[in-house]
Enzyme design. Structure first.
Site, mmCIF file in Angstrom:
data_model
loop_
_atom_site.group_PDB
_atom_site.id
_atom_site.type_symbol
_atom_site.label_atom_id
_atom_site.label_comp_id
_atom_site.label_asym_id
_atom_site.label_seq_id
_atom_site.Cartn_x
_atom_site.Cartn_y
_atom_site.Cartn_z
ATOM 1 N N THR A 79 -13.233 30.246 -3.701
ATOM 2 C CA THR A 79 -13.916 31.400 -4.300
ATOM 3 C C THR A 79 -15.392 31.087 -4.519
ATOM 4 O O THR A 79 -16.274 31.884 -4.155
ATOM 5 C CB THR A 79 -13.238 31.774 -5.638
ATOM 6 N N ASN A 152 -5.388 35.565 5.065
ATOM 7 C CA ASN A 152 -4.439 34.915 4.159
ATOM 8 C C ASN A 152 -3.091 35.621 4.102
ATOM 9 O O ASN A 152 -2.069 34.996 3.844
ATOM 10 C CB ASN A 152 -5.017 34.797 2.745
ATOM 11 N N GLN A 182 -7.905 29.517 4.716
ATOM 12 C CA GLN A 182 -6.526 29.428 5.225
ATOM 13 C C GLN A 182 -6.463 28.636 6.523
ATOM 14 O O GLN A 182 -5.474 27.977 6.807
ATOM 15 C CB GLN A 182 -5.954 30.836 5.470
ATOM 16 N N CYS A 328 -2.286 37.128 -7.061
ATOM 17 C CA CYS A 328 -3.451 37.577 -7.815
ATOM 18 C C CYS A 328 -3.381 36.974 -9.205
ATOM 19 O O CYS A 328 -2.391 36.358 -9.575
ATOM 20 C CB CYS A 328 -3.541 39.091 -7.859
HETATM 21 N N1 PLP Z 1 -10.228 32.824 0.654
HETATM 22 C C1 PLP Z 1 -8.982 32.909 1.130
HETATM 23 C C2 PLP Z 1 -8.746 33.416 2.515
HETATM 24 C C3 PLP Z 1 -7.893 32.519 0.329
HETATM 25 O O1 PLP Z 1 -6.649 32.617 0.809
HETATM 26 C C4 PLP Z 1 -8.153 32.041 -0.972
HETATM 27 C C5 PLP Z 1 -7.037 31.673 -1.879
HETATM 28 O O2 PLP Z 1 -5.987 32.249 -1.861
HETATM 29 C C6 PLP Z 1 -9.482 31.968 -1.410
HETATM 30 C C7 PLP Z 1 -10.483 32.373 -0.571
HETATM 31 C C8 PLP Z 1 -9.821 31.461 -2.773
HETATM 32 O O3 PLP Z 1 -9.760 30.050 -2.797
HETATM 33 P P1 PLP Z 1 -9.600 29.278 -4.185
HETATM 34 O O4 PLP Z 1 -8.198 29.497 -4.624
HETATM 35 O O5 PLP Z 1 -9.846 27.833 -3.827
HETATM 36 O O6 PLP Z 1 -10.633 29.801 -5.096
#
Ligand code: PLP
Length: 384
Positions: A79, A152, A182, A328
């Site tokens: 994120t 994802n 992913q 979520c």
């Molecule tokens: N981007 C994708 C495609 C994801 O699947 C996820 C998590 O599920 C994230 C970003 C977020 O990553 P993080 O959990 O390390 O913040």
């Protein structure tokens, strides 16, 4: 403490939400949580030791991502890496932010805040490159285009080389960011070599939760200010244990990739072939889409006439853990923006289920998931 812990005998098919840590990663991080102490920003011997560990991890990750050590910015996960990429590039370059409609909320929320534009996908979730060209043609100036390496929810891999070519021709000053969170564990670095900015997250490939990085081949403006760590790009004390473990997990992943991909793909194919043969109400969400263009562990199916939340609760009672849309914050299932962007009819999307296998998945997991799936279907047929 509340909530029921996962039972040892549960068949875990939610590896896209988070996967099992690699034992080598646990071993690598332990000293940094026990005997070693040291803030990598400090001056003394213990601090220098931490700094060397981070630099070694940086070199390894850069190499495995096909980049240079000077381009790695360690973050708290996917994120934060996505936020740094989209906000950071928009500010560094100046101009609009553009993304696909099937991005993770970590990208979509940034584009929304920047008042940017979204580009549609086809019914398989693949970006509409003609529409990307039109959107880029309409905008005065585009700073960043963000398209994930693989989705994802569905595991669908995007044609990044073609997307990069469209950007070069229509908006040469824009950068391409790809969220490879992913994909990183599964695909070779040439799969995202066309991107200028690449986000990854350790917990999706056998490292710990709460650590990730952005490979930044082009300048970004920092989101976080403070002590000036990571060449002023990401202030905050380094997570030494997490960074060391992430690099180790990435290395093991790359070493074992070819075998893991083949093994997991065949488990996934057996699972999908078997569940779709169980009952005519069960179908592949992606229809005839070539599974070679999806991540090896992703199995996405729709069960006509059922509600996925009910189905998942019943599956959990059978000891099978899976998901509907993505996880979520509240833990509740939400309707999927990905399926709706793909134009999946609401009646099918209501019964959408995501099963994701990982490096530690076994034949036994698949057998138990199939048995659980079959008994839930039987139960629902009786009660419907
Ligand atoms: N981007 C994708 C495609 C994801 O699947 C996820 C998590 O599920 C994230 C970003 C977020 O990553 P993080 O959990 O390390 O913040």
């Amino acid at each position: 403490m509340s909530g029921q812990p996962r039972q040892r005998e549960d068949a875990y098919l939610d590896h896209a939400a988070t996967t099992t840590m690699r034992p080598e990663a646990i071993e690598a991080m332990l000293p940094w949580m026990t005997s070693h102490v040291g803030n990598a920003s400090g001056a003394h011997r213990a601090a220098r030791l931490a700094r060397v560990a981070i630099d070694d991890a940086r070199d390894l990750i850069a190499d495995l991502m096909g980049g240079d050590s000077s381009e790695i910015v360690f973050t708290s996960g996917g994120t934060e890496a996505d936020n740094l990429a989209v906000f950071g590039a928009a500010q560094a370059i100046g101009g609009a932010a553009v993304a696909s409609t099937v991005e993770h909320p970590a990208v979509l929320a940034c584009v929304e805040e920047l008042g940017g534009r979204l580009v549609a996908v086809d019914h398989h979730g693949v970006l509409d490159i003609d529409m990307l060209g039109s959107v880029l043609g309409e905008l005065d100036r585009t700073a960043v285009v963000s398209v994930m390496t693989a989705n994802n929810e569905t595991g669908v891999v995007q044609p990044l080389a073609e997307i990069a070519a469209a950007i070069r021709s229509k908006a040469p000053s824009a950068v391409l960011h790809t969220d490879a969170v992913q994909a990183f564990g599964w695909i070779e670095p040439d799969g995202y070599a066309d991107a200028d900015l690449v986000s990854i997250s350790a917990h999706k490939f056998g490292g710990p939760q709460g650590v990730g990085c952005l490979l930044a081949r082009r300048p970004v403006v920092p989101r976080q200010v403070g002590g000036g760590q990571e060449r002023e790009l990401r202030s905050g004390t380094h997570n030494v244990a997490g960074i060391v473990a992430m690099a180790t997990a990435a290395m093991v992943c790359a070493e074992q990739r070819a075998n893991t991909v083949e093994r997991v793909k065949s488990l996934r194919d057996r699972f999908v072939d078997s569940v779709t043969a169980l009952d005519e109400r069960v179908s592949r969400t992606l229809g005839d889409f070539d599974v070679q263009n999806t991540l090896p562990g992703h199995a996405h199916v729709c069960v006509e006439g059922v509600d996925s939340e009910t189905f998942l609760l019943l599956l959990e009672r059978e000891g099978v853990l899976a998901a509907a849309a993505s996880s979520c914050a509240s833990g509740a299932q939400q309707s999927s923006h990905v399926l709706s962007a793909m134009g999946v009819e609401a009646s099918r999307a209501r019964g959408a289920l995501r099963f994701t296998l990982g490096w530690s998945s076994t034949d036994d997991d698949v057998d138990r998931a199939l048995a659980g799936f079959e008994s839930v279907l039987e139960h629902l047929s009786v009660t419907l």
